[in-house]
Design a protein around this motif. Structure first.
Motif, PDB file in Angstrom:
ATOM      1  N   UNK A 297     -31.403 -28.275  -7.851  1.00 50.91           N
ATOM      2  CA  UNK A 297     -31.727 -27.948  -9.241  1.00 50.91           C
ATOM      3  C   UNK A 297     -32.844 -28.812  -9.800  1.00 50.91           C
ATOM      4  N   UNK A 298     -33.007 -30.010  -9.264  1.00 50.26           N
ATOM      5  CA  UNK A 298     -34.064 -30.897  -9.746  1.00 50.26           C
ATOM      6  C   UNK A 298     -35.452 -30.440  -9.305  1.00 50.26           C
ATOM      7  N   UNK A 299     -35.501 -29.549  -8.312  1.00 52.28           N
ATOM      8  CA  UNK A 299     -36.776 -29.069  -7.793  1.00 52.28           C
ATOM      9  C   UNK A 299     -37.028 -27.597  -8.094  1.00 52.28           C
ATOM     10  N   UNK A 300     -35.977 -26.872  -8.434  1.00 53.96           N
ATOM     11  CA  UNK A 300     -36.086 -25.424  -8.583  1.00 53.96           C
ATOM     12  C   UNK A 300     -36.739 -25.026  -9.905  1.00 53.96           C
ATOM     13  N   UNK A 301     -37.670 -24.074  -9.831  1.00 56.18           N
ATOM     14  CA  UNK A 301     -38.390 -23.588 -11.014  1.00 56.18           C
ATOM     15  C   UNK A 301     -37.791 -22.287 -11.546  1.00 56.18           C
ATOM     16  N   UNK A 302     -36.703 -21.821 -10.940  1.00 58.50           N
ATOM     17  CA  UNK A 302     -36.142 -20.531 -11.312  1.00 58.50           C
ATOM     18  C   UNK A 302     -35.906 -20.327 -12.800  1.00 58.50           C
ATOM     19  N   UNK A 303     -35.273 -21.288 -13.490  1.00 55.66           N
ATOM     20  CA  UNK A 303     -35.012 -21.079 -14.921  1.00 55.66           C
ATOM     21  C   UNK A 303     -36.276 -20.881 -15.751  1.00 55.66           C
ATOM     22  N   UNK A 304     -37.366 -21.524 -15.347  1.00 58.66           N
ATOM     23  CA  UNK A 304     -38.618 -21.349 -16.083  1.00 58.66           C
ATOM     24  C   UNK A 304     -39.234 -19.976 -15.810  1.00 58.66           C
ATOM     25  N   UNK A 305     -39.064 -19.472 -14.582  1.00 57.14           N
ATOM     26  CA  UNK A 305     -39.530 -18.120 -14.280  1.00 57.14           C
ATOM     27  C   UNK A 305     -38.717 -17.116 -15.094  1.00 57.14           C
ATOM     28  N   UNK A 306     -37.416 -17.367 -15.240  1.00 56.37           N
ATOM     29  CA  UNK A 306     -36.570 -16.506 -16.069  1.00 56.37           C
ATOM     30  C   UNK A 306     -37.117 -16.432 -17.497  1.00 56.37           C
ATOM     31  N   UNK A 307     -37.507 -17.579 -18.016  1.00 59.61           N
ATOM     32  CA  UNK A 307     -38.032 -17.628 -19.388  1.00 59.61           C
ATOM     33  C   UNK A 307     -39.345 -16.852 -19.503  1.00 59.61           C
ATOM     34  N   UNK A 308     -40.206 -16.964 -18.499  1.00 61.68           N
ATOM     35  CA  UNK A 308     -41.470 -16.212 -18.511  1.00 61.68           C
ATOM     36  C   UNK A 308     -41.207 -14.712 -18.447  1.00 61.68           C
ATOM     37  N   UNK A 538     -42.313 -21.701 -25.835  1.00 63.10           N
ATOM     38  CA  UNK A 538     -42.425 -23.137 -26.122  1.00 63.10           C
ATOM     39  C   UNK A 538     -41.785 -23.972 -25.021  1.00 63.10           C
ATOM     40  N   UNK A 539     -40.733 -23.426 -24.361  1.00 66.21           N
ATOM     41  CA  UNK A 539     -40.077 -24.165 -23.281  1.00 66.21           C
ATOM     42  C   UNK A 539     -41.028 -24.402 -22.110  1.00 66.21           C
ATOM     43  N   UNK A 540     -42.040 -23.540 -21.952  1.00 64.25           N
ATOM     44  CA  UNK A 540     -43.047 -23.700 -20.909  1.00 64.25           C
ATOM     45  C   UNK A 540     -44.221 -24.509 -21.436  1.00 64.25           C
ATOM     46  N   UNK A 541     -44.720 -24.112 -22.593  1.00 63.31           N
ATOM     47  CA  UNK A 541     -45.942 -24.722 -23.127  1.00 63.31           C
ATOM     48  C   UNK A 541     -45.768 -26.208 -23.415  1.00 63.31           C
ATOM     49  N   UNK A 542     -44.582 -26.607 -23.843  1.00 63.51           N
ATOM     50  CA  UNK A 542     -44.388 -27.994 -24.254  1.00 63.51           C
ATOM     51  C   UNK A 542     -43.382 -28.733 -23.361  1.00 63.51           C
ATOM     52  N   UNK A 543     -43.199 -28.241 -22.151  1.00 64.37           N
ATOM     53  CA  UNK A 543     -42.324 -28.972 -21.218  1.00 64.37           C
ATOM     54  C   UNK A 543     -43.059 -30.206 -20.712  1.00 64.37           C
ATOM     55  N   UNK A 544     -42.311 -31.281 -20.448  1.00 62.50           N
ATOM     56  CA  UNK A 544     -42.921 -32.544 -20.021  1.00 62.50           C
ATOM     57  C   UNK A 544     -42.711 -32.818 -18.540  1.00 62.50           C
ATOM     58  N   UNK A 545     -41.664 -32.250 -17.956  1.00 62.40           N
ATOM     59  CA  UNK A 545     -41.406 -32.534 -16.544  1.00 62.40           C
ATOM     60  C   UNK A 545     -42.333 -31.700 -15.673  1.00 62.40           C
ATOM     61  N   UNK A 546     -42.569 -32.180 -14.457  1.00 57.41           N
ATOM     62  CA  UNK A 546     -43.488 -31.509 -13.543  1.00 57.41           C
ATOM     63  C   UNK A 546     -42.812 -31.377 -12.177  1.00 57.41           C
ATOM     64  N   UNK A 547     -42.776 -30.140 -11.640  1.00 61.17           N
ATOM     65  CA  UNK A 547     -42.112 -29.920 -10.358  1.00 61.17           C
ATOM     66  C   UNK A 547     -43.060 -29.352  -9.310  1.00 61.17           C
ATOM     67  N   UNK A 548     -43.752 -28.252  -9.642  1.00 63.64           N
ATOM     68  CA  UNK A 548     -44.631 -27.622  -8.663  1.00 63.64           C
ATOM     69  C   UNK A 548     -43.844 -26.973  -7.543  1.00 63.64           C
ATOM     70  N   UNK A 549     -44.420 -26.954  -6.333  1.00 64.59           N
ATOM     71  CA  UNK A 549     -43.759 -26.360  -5.169  1.00 64.59           C
ATOM     72  C   UNK A 549     -43.208 -27.455  -4.266  1.00 64.59           C
ATOM     73  N   UNK A 550     -42.657 -28.514  -4.843  1.00 67.12           N
ATOM     74  CA  UNK A 550     -42.217 -29.654  -4.051  1.00 67.12           C
ATOM     75  C   UNK A 550     -40.847 -29.386  -3.430  1.00 67.12           C
ATOM     76  N   UNK A 551     -40.765 -29.342  -2.092  1.00 66.12           N
ATOM     77  CA  UNK A 551     -39.471 -29.136  -1.434  1.00 66.12           C
ATOM     78  C   UNK A 551     -38.697 -30.449  -1.303  1.00 66.12           C
TER      79      UNK A 551
END
Length: 606
Positions: A297-308, A538-551
Motif C-alpha cells: 500500500x505504501x507503493x501502490x498508486x491505485x487509489x489516486x487512479x480511482x480519484x482521477x 485537489x487530492x492529486x494536485x496538492x498531494x505531497x507524497x511521491x511514489x512513481x513506479x517504484x517497486x
C-alpha cells in the motif's frame, strides 16, 4: 520512430549491403514496419533504416529518404512539422509525402544547420551530401533519441543502439572507469562527459549537439542549444501559471499528432495526471492508460487512479509486476537496455510497454521531465532552503518547519549546511580526503578496478541555486538516464513515448521563473499545482507524497529466484576480476555489472 545505422569507410574497401543489413537486423524491434538501405556509388557511405510507421504510413515516406543529392536516415518525430511544412511551401518547396521526414530534410536544405533551432521534437538523424561526401547529423535537445558511434582511422559507424555497432565491429570491451563509477557512486552515466559509454571506443553524441564528418575522417561536434538558468520573469504567480498552462497545452496538442493509436502512462502523480488532464482538454476521451500497481500500500498508486477516474474518462489498464516474472525476463530486459540501470522500476516500465503493445496502443504520452525542470524530487528542497537562508538567515527555523511537511525530505543539519555554503563543500569535495567517505564501498573491489578508478573524481556537487541544480539534472545527470531507460523499454516493444514537459519552449519558460515559483515549502512544483488547480482533483494536485513506479525492490531481491541470480552474478564478477569474494556492493549493482560483461561478450564471441 525508427532505428538508424550507417557506415562511412575512409579506406578503399567498399561497403556491402549485407553489412548494413546485419546492423539493421539488430534494430528490428525499433522499426518492424519497413526496412531500407542506401549505398553511394563509390561504396564508401551507406545508410540503413528500420521504420516504425507513426506519421504518414505511405511507403513513399520510407527511408533512407532522398532529395537531389541529399540522403537522410532519421529516428524520431518532429511535432511541429505541419507548421514548418507550411513555411517551406511558401518558400517554393513542393512535397511528395505528408511525412515529417520530408519536412526535416527540406528544412535542412532551406536553412542549413540553423534549422535545428526551429525543430520541436525528439530526433537523431544523419544527412549525407553525396556530392561533397560530407555527413551532417544531430541529436535532440534533451537526448530523447539515442545516437552512438565508433570511429577509427578506417571507418565511422553509427547507430541507434550499441548492439548494431557491435554486430559490425564484433567486439565490445567494457570500460572499467565506468564500472568503477557505477559500483562506487551508483552512476549509470558520466555526468562530466556525456559522450562516454560503458564500452571502450563507443561514444554517444551529446544531447543538443550536431556534428559534421568530412571525407578525410575529421569529426567535429558542437552544441546548438543551451538552457539559461538565470531568472528573468517579472510577473505574478497567477500570470505565470496561466502562461505555463498555455505552453503545456500547446505541447500536448502537438504531441497528439499521430496516424496510429494514442494512450498514456499514468502513475497517479502530479506530472502524468496533468498530461491526462491536457489530453482530456483536447477532446480525447476513452483513450487507454497504463499503470504499474504493487501489493504494498505504501507503493501502490491505485487509489489516486480511482480519484482521477471520477474526473476523467479513460480506459484503464493496471499492470502488476512481480519478482518471479522479472527474474525470467532480466536477461532480455538488459539486452535491450544495453547498459546498467538503477533499479527494478525499469522492469515496471517494461511491463507497461508490453501491455501497451498487447492493447494495440503505439504512442504513449508520459510525464517524464516534470520533476527535473520543476523541482519535484525531495532532494531539491534542501537546495531551496539553502538559497532562502542565504538571503535571510533568520528565516531558517520557520522555513525548515514548513519543509518538514514534505514527506521524505532530508532536513539534517549537514545536508542543509551543504547548500547554505556550497562553495566550501565543493572545495572539500575536490580534496584528496573526500574519497575516504566512500572507502567502505571500495573494500571488495578488485585491485585492477581500483586502479581504473584513479582517474574518476567525486561526481557530487553542491549547488548555489535551485535553478543551477535543476539545469544540471536536466542536462548533465538525472533526466538523461531516465530518457535512455524509456527509449529502450518502449522501442523493445515497438512503442513510442512522447514527453510534453520537454517542449524546449516550455523548458525555457520554466527556467526564466524565480525559485519560489518552483519550490516554496511546503510545496514542490508550485507553478504546476497553481496551473492545474482547476483541472485536477485537489487530492492529486496538492498531494505531497511521491511514489512513481517504484517497486518493492528490497523485498524482491530477498526472494529465492533472485537470490540465486545474485550468487551467480557474484561468481562471474569474481572470475572477471571485478570483485573480491568479500565485497560491499549492492545486490542490484552486482546483477547489472555481471549483465554488462555478458552483453559485451555476446558480440565479441561471434
Amino acid at each position: 520512430m525508427c532505428g538508424i545505422a550507417g557506415i562511412y569507410r575512409f579506406k578503399a574497401e567498399t561497403i556491402q549491403e549485407v553489412e548494413l543489413t546485419t546492423m539493421t537486423d539488430t534494430l528490428v524491434h525499433r522499426g518492424p514496419d519497413d526496412a531500407g538501405i542506401w549505398i553511394n556509388k563509390e561504396g564508401s557511405i551507406g545508410f540503413g533504416h528500420r521504420r516504425l510507421s507513426i506519421i504518414d504510413l505511405d511507403k513513399r515516406a520510407s527511408q533512407p529518404f532522398k532529395i537531389d543529392q541529399y540522403h537522410l536516415t532519421y529516428n524520431g518525430e518532429i511535432y511541429n512539422y505541419l507548421e514548418l511544412k507550411d513555411e517551406l511551401q511558401k518558400k517554393g518547396h513542393q512535397f511528395r509525402t505528408n511525412s515529417d521526414t520530408e519536412v526535416l530534410l527540406r528544412s535542412y536544405l532551406e536553412w542549413g544547420e540553423s534549422c535545428l533551432s526551429m525543430l520541436d521534437g525528439m530526433f537523431s538523424f544523419v544527412i549525407c551530401d553525396e556530392n561533397s561526401g560530407e555527413l551532417f547529423g544531430a541529436r535532440d535537445r534533451f537526448g530523447e533519441k539515442p545516437f552512438f558511434y565508433f570511429q577509427d582511422r578506417d571507418e565511422f559507424l553509427f547507430a541507434s543502439e550499441i548492439k548494431a555497432i557491435a554486430a559490425q565491429k564484433r567486439q565490445l570491451s567494457v570500460s572499467l572507469p565506468m564500472v568503477h563509477r557505477y559500483l562506487v557512486f551508483d552512476l549509470v552515466e558520466n555526468p562530466d562527459d556525456h559522450s562516454e559509454t560503458f564500452f571502450k571506443d563507443i561514444k554517444r553524441l551529446k544531447p543538443a549537439h550536431s556534428f559534421r564528418l568530412t571525407k578525410s575522417g575529421q569529426f567535429r561536434s558542437k552544441a546548438y542549444w543551451e538552457i539559461d538558468e538565470k531568472t528573468g520573469y517579472q510577473g505574478s504567480i497567477s500570470s505565470a501559471a496561466g502562461d505555463f498552462l498555455d505552453l503545456i497545452d500547446q505541447s500536448v496538442e502537438l504531441r497528439l499528432r499521430s496516424d496510429v493509436t494514442l494512450g498514456s502512462s499514468l502513475s497517479g502523480g502530479l506530472d502524468s495526471s496533468a498530461i491526462l488532464a491536457c489530453i482530456s482538454q483536447h477532446g480525447l476521451n476513452n483513450f487507454q492508460t497504463f499503470t504499474a500497481r504493487f501489493k504494498d500500500d505504501n507503493l501502490d498508486e491505485g487509489p489516486f487512479i480511482d480519484k482521477l477516474a471520477e474526473t476523467f474518462t479513460f480506459n484503464r489498464n493496471d499492470i502488476w509486476p512481480d519478482a518471479s516474472e522479472m527474474t525470467k525476463q532480466l536477461e532480455q530486459l538488459y539486452y535491450y537496455q544495453e547498459e546498467p540501470f538503477g533499479s527494478a522500476s525499469i522492469y515496471a516500465q517494461w511491463e507497461i510497454m508490453k501491455k501497451a503493445k498487447e492493447c494495440g496502443v503505439t504512442v504513449l504520452l508520459d510525464g517524464q521531465g516534470g520533476d527535473e525542470i520543476l523541482g519535484g524530487y525531495e532532494k531539491y528542497v534542501p537546495v531551496r532552503l539553502g538559497e532562502i537562508i542565504r538571503m535571510n538567515p533568520f528565516s531558517g527555523p520557520a522555513i525548515r518547519k514548513k519543509a518538514a511537511e514534505i514527506p521524505g525530505v532530508n532536513l539534517g543539519f549537514k545536508n542543509i549546511l551543504t547548500h547554505v555554503f556550497p562553495s566550501l563543500f565543493d572545495v572539500l569535495r575536490k580534496s584528496p580526503l573526500a574519497g575516504t567517505n566512500r572507502q567502505y564501498i571500495m573494500i571488495g573491489l578488485d585491485d585492477s578496478l581500483k586502479m581504473a578508478g584513479n582517474s574518476v573524481e567525486n561526481p557530487f556537487y553542491s549547488f548555489s541555486s535551485l535553478n543551477e541544480n535543476l539545469k544540471y539534472d536536466t542536462l548533465n545527470y538525472g533526466l538523461s538516464k531516465l530518457l535512455r531507460f524509456s527509449d529502450r523499454n518502449s522501442m523493445a516493444h515497438s512503442r513510442e513515448v512522447r514527453l510534453p514537459f520537454l517542449s524546449h519552449k516550455l523548458v525555457e519558460f520554466v527556467f526564466s521563473l524565480p525559485s519560489e515559483m518552483k519550490i516554496q515549502p511546503p510545496w514542490t512544483k508550485r507553478i504546476l499545482r497553481e496551473a492545474f488547480n482547476d483541472r485536477l482533483p485537489s487530492e492529486i494536485c496538492w498531494r505531497r507524497d511521491k511514489k512513481g513506479f517504484a517497486p518493492p525492490q528490497e523485498e524482491w531481491l530477498s526472494q529465492g529466484p533472485l537470490r540465486e541470480y545474485i550468487k551467480d552474478a557474484e561468481s562471474a564478477l569474481i572470475k572477471e576480476r571485478v570483485l573480491k569474494p568479500i565485497h560491499h556492493c549492492q545486490p542490484w549493482q552486482v546483477i547489472m555489472t555481471s549483465s554488462l560483461f555478458n552483453f559485451g561478450k555476446s558480440f565479441g564471441s561471434k
